[in-house]
Design a protein around this motif. Structure first.
Motif, PDB file in Angstrom:
ATOM      1  N   THR A 179      39.547  46.672  33.934  1.00 33.08           N
ATOM      2  CA  THR A 179      39.899  45.115  33.923  1.00 33.08           C
ATOM      3  C   THR A 179      40.143  44.778  34.223  1.00 33.08           C
ATOM      4  O   THR A 179      41.138  45.186  35.390  1.00 33.08           O
ATOM      5  CB  THR A 179      40.698  44.888  32.179  1.00 33.08           C
ATOM      6  OG1 THR A 179      41.314  43.839  31.920  1.00 33.08           O
ATOM      7  CG2 THR A 179      42.299  45.594  31.983  1.00 33.08           C
ATOM      8  N   TYR A 180      41.010  43.374  34.929  1.00 34.17           N
ATOM      9  CA  TYR A 180      41.075  42.444  35.877  1.00 34.17           C
ATOM     10  C   TYR A 180      42.418  41.971  35.701  1.00 34.17           C
ATOM     11  O   TYR A 180      43.499  42.158  36.508  1.00 34.17           O
ATOM     12  CB  TYR A 180      40.658  41.242  35.685  1.00 34.17           C
ATOM     13  CG  TYR A 180      41.190  40.551  34.474  1.00 34.17           C
ATOM     14  CD1 TYR A 180      41.800  39.727  34.760  1.00 34.17           C
ATOM     15  CD2 TYR A 180      39.894  39.821  33.149  1.00 34.17           C
ATOM     16  CE1 TYR A 180      42.290  38.854  33.377  1.00 34.17           C
ATOM     17  CE2 TYR A 180      40.686  39.228  32.257  1.00 34.17           C
ATOM     18  CZ  TYR A 180      41.558  38.832  31.996  1.00 34.17           C
ATOM     19  OH  TYR A 180      42.687  38.135  31.616  1.00 34.17           O
ATOM     20  N   THR A 181      43.024  42.502  34.596  1.00 34.67           N
ATOM     21  CA  THR A 181      45.004  42.758  34.664  1.00 34.67           C
ATOM     22  C   THR A 181      45.342  43.828  34.659  1.00 34.67           C
ATOM     23  O   THR A 181      44.986  44.680  34.066  1.00 34.67           O
ATOM     24  CB  THR A 181      45.125  41.992  33.402  1.00 34.67           C
ATOM     25  OG1 THR A 181      46.333  41.624  32.811  1.00 34.67           O
ATOM     26  CG2 THR A 181      44.450  42.869  32.257  1.00 34.67           C
ATOM     27  N   ALA A 182      46.598  43.832  35.159  1.00 35.31           N
ATOM     28  CA  ALA A 182      47.580  44.854  35.540  1.00 35.31           C
ATOM     29  C   ALA A 182      48.665  44.748  34.697  1.00 35.31           C
ATOM     30  O   ALA A 182      49.667  45.472  35.053  1.00 35.31           O
ATOM     31  CB  ALA A 182      47.664  45.352  36.645  1.00 35.31           C
ATOM     32  N   ALA A 183      48.837  43.748  33.475  1.00 35.93           N
ATOM     33  CA  ALA A 183      49.925  43.487  32.300  1.00 35.93           C
ATOM     34  C   ALA A 183      50.230  44.756  31.787  1.00 35.93           C
ATOM     35  O   ALA A 183      50.286  45.705  31.664  1.00 35.93           O
ATOM     36  CB  ALA A 183      49.640  42.947  31.552  1.00 35.93           C
ATOM     37  N   GLY A 184      51.865  44.792  31.586  1.00 38.94           N
ATOM     38  CA  GLY A 184      52.359  46.315  31.646  1.00 38.94           C
ATOM     39  C   GLY A 184      52.149  46.186  30.178  1.00 38.94           C
ATOM     40  O   GLY A 184      51.894  47.567  30.102  1.00 38.94           O
ATOM     41  N   ASP A 185      52.219  44.628  29.295  1.00 38.88           N
ATOM     42  CA  ASP A 185      52.158  45.456  27.846  1.00 38.88           C
ATOM     43  C   ASP A 185      50.312  46.505  27.458  1.00 38.88           C
ATOM     44  O   ASP A 185      50.335  47.125  27.418  1.00 38.88           O
ATOM     45  CB  ASP A 185      52.401  44.681  27.105  1.00 38.88           C
ATOM     46  CG  ASP A 185      53.817  43.884  27.275  1.00 38.88           C
ATOM     47  OD1 ASP A 185      54.484  44.643  27.219  1.00 38.88           O
ATOM     48  OD2 ASP A 185      54.134  43.203  26.549  1.00 38.88           O
ATOM     49  N   VAL A 186      49.523  45.280  28.588  1.00 32.11           N
ATOM     50  CA  VAL A 186      48.537  46.289  28.200  1.00 32.11           C
ATOM     51  C   VAL A 186      47.974  47.298  28.613  1.00 32.11           C
ATOM     52  O   VAL A 186      47.726  47.810  28.070  1.00 32.11           O
ATOM     53  CB  VAL A 186      47.435  45.169  28.935  1.00 32.11           C
ATOM     54  CG1 VAL A 186      45.936  45.657  29.252  1.00 32.11           C
ATOM     55  CG2 VAL A 186      47.334  43.671  28.421  1.00 32.11           C
TER      56      VAL A 186
END
Length: 215
Positions: A179-186
């Motif tokens: 995934t393109y996101t590195a958001a901590g929650d994800v």
């Protein structure tokens, strides 16, 4: 739906573009293909699943890679709550001449109410509805996931911990996600879902992205 920089579609519901303003196809190859070690892992019977079909660009890039590698028998299933109309899809893909072959396959069989289609060498299916409901009912296991919902801050429903747990439950042993996101929650939700999560350099202006393998 609005259009930015000519023919880049932007979802007004989420105020987010469907693909990178810099180079959508290059982003797909960097994040979703390379992030899942594709096409190297492709083989007959390999299954790819996606949260957020959008313009189908990830599917088309996958079809190109499978064709170039001479691999058949790969399946794809995409979960999408708000499918584009055919005219919108055609306009969104018109800028990507490289995928024009499989794009014609997709456009010829596109149905915003759901479809099953042969896209190049890929047997593809789109399941329409809220993925928090439709994924739980899906009976398959994916060898690789493309997690491509709109940004978590704008589309949190597609990144909820319960949905990430379903992603984990619908992943084959040794399967992967990118995934393109590195958001901590994800990242934490995917780790809790059974993945060994790694942060890698992102595409373009995105510093980081996330990948993982099922433990």
């Amino acid at each position: 739906m609005i259009w930015r920089d000519g023919d880049v579609p932007v979802a007004t519901r989420f105020d987010d573009p469907y693909y990178s303003l810099e180079n959508g196809l290059a982003e797909t190859r960097h994040v979703f293909l390379a992030g899942n070690d594709l096409p190297g892992r492709l083989c007959p019977g390999f299954s790819v699943a996606e949260l957020g079909v959008g313009t189908g660009l990830n599917l088309l890039a996958l079809a190109l890679e499978a064709e170039a590698a001479g691999v058949t028998g790969v399946s794809y299933v995409g979960f999408e709550a708000y499918p584009l109309e055919r005219a919108e899809l055609e306009r969104a893909l018109a800028s990507f001449e490289e995928v024009s072959g499989p794009a014609q396959d997709l456009l010829a069989q596109w149905d915003s109410g759901a479809f099953v289609a042969q896209v190049g060498p890929i047997q593809a299916q789109m399941i329409v509805g809220d993925a928090r409901e439709t994924l739980a009912r899906w009976g398959g296991l994916a060898d690789a996931w493309f997690l491509d919902g709109f940004a978590p801050a704008k589309n949190p429903e597609l990144w909820e911990a319960d949905l990430m747990a379903e992603v984990g439950a619908h992943t084959a042993p040794g399967g992967s996600f990118a995934t393109y996101t590195a958001a901590g929650d994800v990242r934490r939700a995917l780790a809790a879902a059974g993945f060994e999560v790694e942060r890698l350099p992102g595409f373009g202006r995105k510093r980081h992205m996330s990948v993982g393998r099922k433990l």
